[in-house]
Design a protein around this motif. Structure first.
Motif, PDB file in Angstrom:
ATOM      1  N   ALA A   1       8.590  -6.510  -8.107  1.00  0.00           N
ATOM      2  CA  ALA A   1       9.389  -7.706  -7.806  1.00  0.00           C
ATOM      3  C   ALA A   1      10.626  -7.787  -8.688  1.00  0.00           C
ATOM      4  CB  ALA A   1       8.537  -8.960  -7.969  1.00  0.00           C
ATOM      5  N   THR A   2      10.573  -7.178  -9.887  1.00  0.00           N
ATOM      6  CA  THR A   2      11.705  -7.277 -10.802  1.00  0.00           C
ATOM      7  C   THR A   2      12.871  -6.388 -10.385  1.00  0.00           C
ATOM      8  OG1 THR A   2      10.826  -5.574 -12.298  1.00  0.00           O
ATOM      9  CG2 THR A   2      10.172  -7.859 -12.717  1.00  0.00           C
TER      10      THR A   2
ATOM     11  N   PHE B   1       9.821  -9.827  -1.240  1.00  0.00           N
ATOM     12  CA  PHE B   1      10.920  -8.895  -0.996  1.00  0.00           C
ATOM     13  C   PHE B   1      10.549  -7.800   0.001  1.00  0.00           C
ATOM     14  CE2 PHE B   1       8.391  -7.265  -4.462  1.00  0.00           C
ATOM     15  CZ  PHE B   1       8.306  -5.903  -4.211  1.00  0.00           C
ATOM     16  N   ARG B   2       9.264  -7.537   0.169  1.00  0.00           N
ATOM     17  CA  ARG B   2       8.823  -6.489   1.108  1.00  0.00           C
ATOM     18  C   ARG B   2       8.799  -6.987   2.559  1.00  0.00           C
ATOM     19  NH1 ARG B   2       6.917  -2.081  -1.609  1.00  0.00           N
ATOM     20  NH2 ARG B   2       6.037  -2.418  -3.685  1.00  0.00           N
TER      21      ARG B   2
ATOM     22  N   HIS C   1      -0.022  -8.914   0.839  1.00  0.00           N
ATOM     23  CA  HIS C   1       1.389  -8.891   1.216  1.00  0.00           C
ATOM     24  C   HIS C   1       1.640  -9.245   2.688  1.00  0.00           C
ATOM     25  CE1 HIS C   1       1.402  -7.245  -2.693  1.00  0.00           C
ATOM     26  NE2 HIS C   1       1.712  -5.985  -2.449  1.00  0.00           N
ATOM     27  N   TRP C   2       1.012 -10.334   3.145  1.00  0.00           N
ATOM     28  CA  TRP C   2       1.241 -10.846   4.498  1.00  0.00           C
ATOM     29  C   TRP C   2       0.862  -9.833   5.582  1.00  0.00           C
ATOM     30  CZ3 TRP C   2       4.619 -15.473   5.082  1.00  0.00           C
ATOM     31  CH2 TRP C   2       5.208 -15.906   3.882  1.00  0.00           C
ATOM     32  N   GLY C   3       0.051  -8.833   5.254  1.00  0.00           N
ATOM     33  CA  GLY C   3      -0.308  -7.820   6.248  1.00  0.00           C
ATOM     34  C   GLY C   3       0.782  -6.811   6.517  1.00  0.00           C
ATOM     35  N   PHE C   4       1.815  -6.795   5.651  1.00  0.00           N
ATOM     36  CA  PHE C   4       2.910  -5.814   5.777  1.00  0.00           C
ATOM     37  C   PHE C   4       3.521  -5.817   7.178  1.00  0.00           C
ATOM     38  CE2 PHE C   4       0.358  -4.308   2.230  1.00  0.00           C
ATOM     39  CZ  PHE C   4       1.301  -3.872   1.299  1.00  0.00           C
ATOM     40  N   PHE C   5       3.958  -7.000   7.621  1.00  0.00           N
ATOM     41  CA  PHE C   5       4.464  -7.105   8.988  1.00  0.00           C
ATOM     42  C   PHE C   5       5.915  -6.651   9.128  1.00  0.00           C
ATOM     43  CE2 PHE C   5       5.543 -11.259   7.179  1.00  0.00           C
ATOM     44  CZ  PHE C   5       6.861 -11.404   7.584  1.00  0.00           C
TER      45      PHE C   5
ATOM     46  N   THR D   1       9.132  -0.968   1.971  1.00  0.00           N
ATOM     47  CA  THR D   1       9.640  -0.555   0.670  1.00  0.00           C
ATOM     48  C   THR D   1      10.395  -1.654  -0.064  1.00  0.00           C
ATOM     49  OG1 THR D   1      11.663   0.255   1.712  1.00  0.00           O
ATOM     50  CG2 THR D   1       9.841   1.834   1.436  1.00  0.00           C
ATOM     51  N   GLY D   2      10.835  -2.665   0.681  1.00  0.00           N
ATOM     52  CA  GLY D   2      11.645  -3.714   0.072  1.00  0.00           C
ATOM     53  C   GLY D   2      13.102  -3.337  -0.075  1.00  0.00           C
ATOM     54  N   ASP D   3      13.481  -2.189   0.451  1.00  0.00           N
ATOM     55  CA  ASP D   3      14.860  -1.717   0.345  1.00  0.00           C
ATOM     56  C   ASP D   3      15.728  -2.429   1.384  1.00  0.00           C
ATOM     57  OD1 ASP D   3      17.255  -0.403   0.214  1.00  0.00           O
ATOM     58  OD2 ASP D   3      16.441   1.599   0.595  1.00  0.00           O
ATOM     59  N   PRO D   4      16.647  -3.300   0.933  1.00  0.00           N
ATOM     60  CA  PRO D   4      17.456  -4.055   1.906  1.00  0.00           C
ATOM     61  C   PRO D   4      18.409  -3.186   2.713  1.00  0.00           C
ATOM     62  CG  PRO D   4      18.252  -4.423  -0.331  1.00  0.00           C
ATOM     63  CD  PRO D   4      16.965  -3.655  -0.454  1.00  0.00           C
ATOM     64  N   SER D   5      18.658  -1.966   2.252  1.00  0.00           N
ATOM     65  CA  SER D   5      19.563  -1.075   2.981  1.00  0.00           C
ATOM     66  C   SER D   5      18.845  -0.264   4.057  1.00  0.00           C
ATOM     67  CB  SER D   5      20.254  -0.112   2.013  1.00  0.00           C
ATOM     68  OG  SER D   5      19.320   0.793   1.434  1.00  0.00           O
TER      69      SER D   5
END
Length: 306
Positions: free
Chosen positions: A249-250, A212-213, A169-173, A178-182
């Motif tokens: 992802a879903t 998304f993360r 996941h790109w090293g979680f940069f 969490t992927g939560d846009p809020s």
């Protein structure tokens, strides 16, 4: 990841987090549904990582690989609790337990917090070394940011240069991951710099996954285009591989659009056909030793006859 609502036959491990109800009650995380989605999206093979919820019980993932022997390949999770003296034997025994294991995930959160060396302790070094000997790919999952674990990871890389590695996941940069846009998310520049630094180790590849993360924007996550261009320059396409982070992802799109989002990025138009193939299939096939189309067909025939 794959899981099932059938908790009677496939219970959650004691002390492990419950399966996310909104991603489970409709059966979306089952292997049957996943392979159906793969068919609709034109995905021929997938690497499935054991979810934390089942702990060291691999019953469901083995059932999935049994049901789809030409489509699904597995990564089990390193267990530092086995101890240094048993580490190599445990890893080999687990790897031999099914013919479709191709890798092992190292999750730093599995190591004792009081361990000064973390994943690079005696147990971790033994597991990492044995994985390389067996041809298993090690996937690092630094959920709280690569920079927090770079010292451990570099120590392991130096201790066993033959062990192939993927940074998930790109090293979680982007944190929190969490992927939560809020959520109040911030770019962790230290983790991004650490990821680029790992290009110095030829054994390291990067998973361009869980878009998304690591993106501030929504599907198709075009804000990541420039970062992919940078990684292509530093690592080259033969050390980059795409991944979805299903079924999480879903939560952000259907599976099909998630598999093609990257094709809408400006950098995609700049990439050669060979670079594109590397990213979506070639690198993964080489790293994990996945069968070609002809080999897949032959294996399927053998399975059907059995």
């Amino acid at each position: 990841h794959l899981w099932t609502p059938d908790t009677e036959h496939f219970p959650v491990a004691e002390g492990a987090p419950a399966l996310p109800e909104h991603l489970n009650k409709d059966g979306r995380g089952t292997h049957e549904n996943f392979v159906r989605l793969m068919d609709e999206a034109g995905v021929s093979q997938a690497i499935v990582v054991q979810p934390i919820n089942y702990g060291q019980d691999y019953s469901y993932l083995r059932a999935a690989m049994d049901a789809h022997p030409t489509r699904l390949w597995g990564m089990f999770v390193a267990d530092p609790a086995v101890g240094a003296s048993e580490a190599e034997a445990w890893l080999e025994r687990t790897a031999r337990s099914h013919g479709s294991w191709v890798g092992v995930r190292f999750n730093p959160m599995k190591w004792p917090k009081e361990s000064a060396e973390g994943m690079a302790d005696e147990v971790g070094r033994a597991l990492f070394r044995k994985a390389g000997e067996l041809g298993l790919v090690v996937g690092f999952m630094p959920f709280f940011g690569l920079s927090k674990h770079i010292v451990e990871i570099e120590a392991l890389l130096k201790s066993s240069p033959e062990t192939k590695v993927i940074i998930d996941h790109w090293g979680f940069f982007l944190q929190p991951a969490t992927g939560d846009p809020s959520a109040d998310r911030q770019v962790d520049e230290a983790s991004w710099e650490c990821l680029k630094k790992l290009s110095e180790y030829p054994q390291v590849s990067v998973k361009i996954s869980a878009l998304f993360r690591v993106a501030m924007d929504r599907l198709p996550f075009t804000s990541l285009s420039d970062r992919l261009r940078e990684l292509l320059t530093i690592f080259g396409s033969k050390r980059l591989l795409w991944g979805s982070d299903f079924p999480y992802a879903t939560e952000h799109s259907e599976y099909g659009p998630a598999t093609t989002a990257i094709e809408e990025w400006p950098v995609w138009a700049e990439m050669s056909e060979s670079d594109r193939i590397d990213l979506v299939s070639g690198t993964a096939s080489r790293l994990f030793g996945l069968p070609s189309g002809e080999e897949q067909a032959a294996k399927k025939n053998q399975h059907d006859e059995a």
